[in-house]
Design a protein around this motif. Sequence first.
Motif, PDB file in Angstrom:
ATOM      1  N   LEU A 331       0.821  -1.213   0.000  1.00  0.00           N
ATOM      2  CA  LEU A 331       0.000   0.000   0.000  1.00  0.00           C
ATOM      3  C   LEU A 331       0.857   1.266   0.000  1.00  0.00           C
ATOM      4  N   ARG A 332       1.924   1.250   0.758  1.00  0.00           N
ATOM      5  CA  ARG A 332       2.788   2.431   0.868  1.00  0.00           C
ATOM      6  C   ARG A 332       3.784   2.516  -0.278  1.00  0.00           C
ATOM      7  N   GLN A 333       3.839   1.444  -1.095  1.00  0.00           N
ATOM      8  CA  GLN A 333       4.754   1.379  -2.247  1.00  0.00           C
ATOM      9  C   GLN A 333       6.201   1.593  -1.813  1.00  0.00           C
ATOM     10  N   ILE A 334       6.564   0.898  -0.752  1.00  0.00           N
ATOM     11  CA  ILE A 334       7.918   0.976  -0.210  1.00  0.00           C
ATOM     12  C   ILE A 334       8.790  -0.054  -0.906  1.00  0.00           C
ATOM     13  N   GLY A 335       9.945   0.386  -1.411  1.00  0.00           N
ATOM     14  CA  GLY A 335      10.890  -0.518  -2.051  1.00  0.00           C
ATOM     15  C   GLY A 335      12.265  -0.400  -1.434  1.00  0.00           C
ATOM     16  N   GLY A 336      13.214  -1.131  -1.989  1.00  0.00           N
ATOM     17  CA  GLY A 336      14.580  -1.111  -1.475  1.00  0.00           C
ATOM     18  C   GLY A 336      14.757  -2.104  -0.335  1.00  0.00           C
ATOM     19  N   ILE A 337      15.596  -1.738   0.624  1.00  0.00           N
ATOM     20  CA  ILE A 337      15.908  -2.615   1.758  1.00  0.00           C
ATOM     21  C   ILE A 337      14.938  -2.320   2.900  1.00  0.00           C
ATOM     22  N   ILE A 338      14.290  -3.359   3.402  1.00  0.00           N
ATOM     23  CA  ILE A 338      13.384  -3.230   4.554  1.00  0.00           C
ATOM     24  C   ILE A 338      13.901  -4.129   5.664  1.00  0.00           C
ATOM     25  N   VAL A 339      14.116  -3.569   6.834  1.00  0.00           N
ATOM     26  CA  VAL A 339      14.600  -4.328   7.984  1.00  0.00           C
ATOM     27  C   VAL A 339      13.501  -4.376   9.038  1.00  0.00           C
ATOM     28  N   ILE A 340      13.137  -5.595   9.463  1.00  0.00           N
ATOM     29  CA  ILE A 340      12.040  -5.775  10.433  1.00  0.00           C
ATOM     30  C   ILE A 340      12.612  -6.284  11.748  1.00  0.00           C
ATOM     31  N   ASP A 341      12.287  -5.574  12.803  1.00  0.00           N
ATOM     32  CA  ASP A 341      12.712  -5.977  14.150  1.00  0.00           C
ATOM     33  C   ASP A 341      11.500  -6.577  14.866  1.00  0.00           C
TER      34      ASP A 341
END
Length: 414
Positions: A331-341
């Motif tokens: 939905l937010r159209q987020i790309g690249g590197i995503i790090v989840i904690d």
Amino acid sequence: MNRMEGYEIVAVTRKNQLTDLLVQENLPTGGSTAGNIYKGIVNAVVPHLQAAFLDIGVLKNGFLSIDNLVYRLVDREGHRGGRRTIESLLREGDQLMVQVEKEALGEKGPSLTTKISLPGRYVVYMPYGRGVHISRQITQEKERKRLHEIAEEVFQKEGGYIIRTAASGRSKSDLKGDAEYVHRLWKRIQREYERTEGIRLLHKELGVVERALRDHYQKEVSAILVGCEEHRNRVCQFLRVIAPRTDVDRLVQKIDPKEVWRKSGVLERLKEIFSNRVRLESGGTLIIEEMEALTAIDVNSGKFSGGSGLDETIYKTNMEAAVEIPKQLRLRQIGGIIVIDFIDMRLKRHRDNVYRALEREMAHDRTPSDTLQFTEIGLVQITRQRTGRSLRQRLSSPCPHCKGAGFIPLLQFE
């Protein structure tokens, strides 16, 4: 579908839940859209980057990496092995057909490729590709086999193909007709390229309204709500091309523009997208922070205490987060590197289940991505293809008080 000042917006809902949001800016002259195809001229070859910069007639030169070159189109020296270099393949002044892979972002110009791809309704045609690939969202082995057999029979042998999710259940004639359409499109682009001198836009990607219909319309769609007569005309016209048996007068409903978002149940979800906090159903929260180099997502348990113990509470919160995070990225159209904690989990089976849930939800994403296993310190990394700016970057501007820092200093240094 609706129009706001300077933007066209399409929201896709399923069971009253927002699943996709498409936004197109009405750009002034000089803008470029991912998918556009240009005849460009090489302005500079940069050996230390193994890349070239091309003028394609927009505000910023495009960036073409050697990895995005089809060697046989530019190989002057007829390499029969060994390493090719950008300086052996390109010269200043060379003319090339290129496609915008990623829109301009910040100070960076658009990213370009010579690996052209032309999406149709059911088929993506790659003139310089090879083989037939079937969407991973088509999971039934019998259907995958049927589609592959149709492709072997009716597709032309040159080039490569991706059979899209919308092709599931479609007839041989449907796939053949769509393949013929993208082949005709490619021939037209080639003719335009050959008879044109200098920089030129050869092919413009569909507008957001038509693109949404091409990528999302199915016969199960119950209603298409539009806020203006122009959108209604465009929807009806395009549906008569891609789905000629559709009763467009019944399906396409023009209503008051202010009611489009309210009636579709999208308004509250839209507001949430611009917050960095997302509440999970059980009371936990996601904190989403977009930065230039990466996006960090922190999972918090919040007030959730529905489990039978601490481990169970943490596990359930993380499972909810694993389902929600892919939706938010889309939905937010987020790309690249995503790090989840994620919240720390002591039990390996809990970590494995959370990872599998995340991987399963990411598999539904149309945008290519890779998900890596938990690191030693409990982080999960996703790399998701970036084709342009995120929704927040498109539809917001930095705060005039903090200048985008996110805080206002209590001490004044002037």
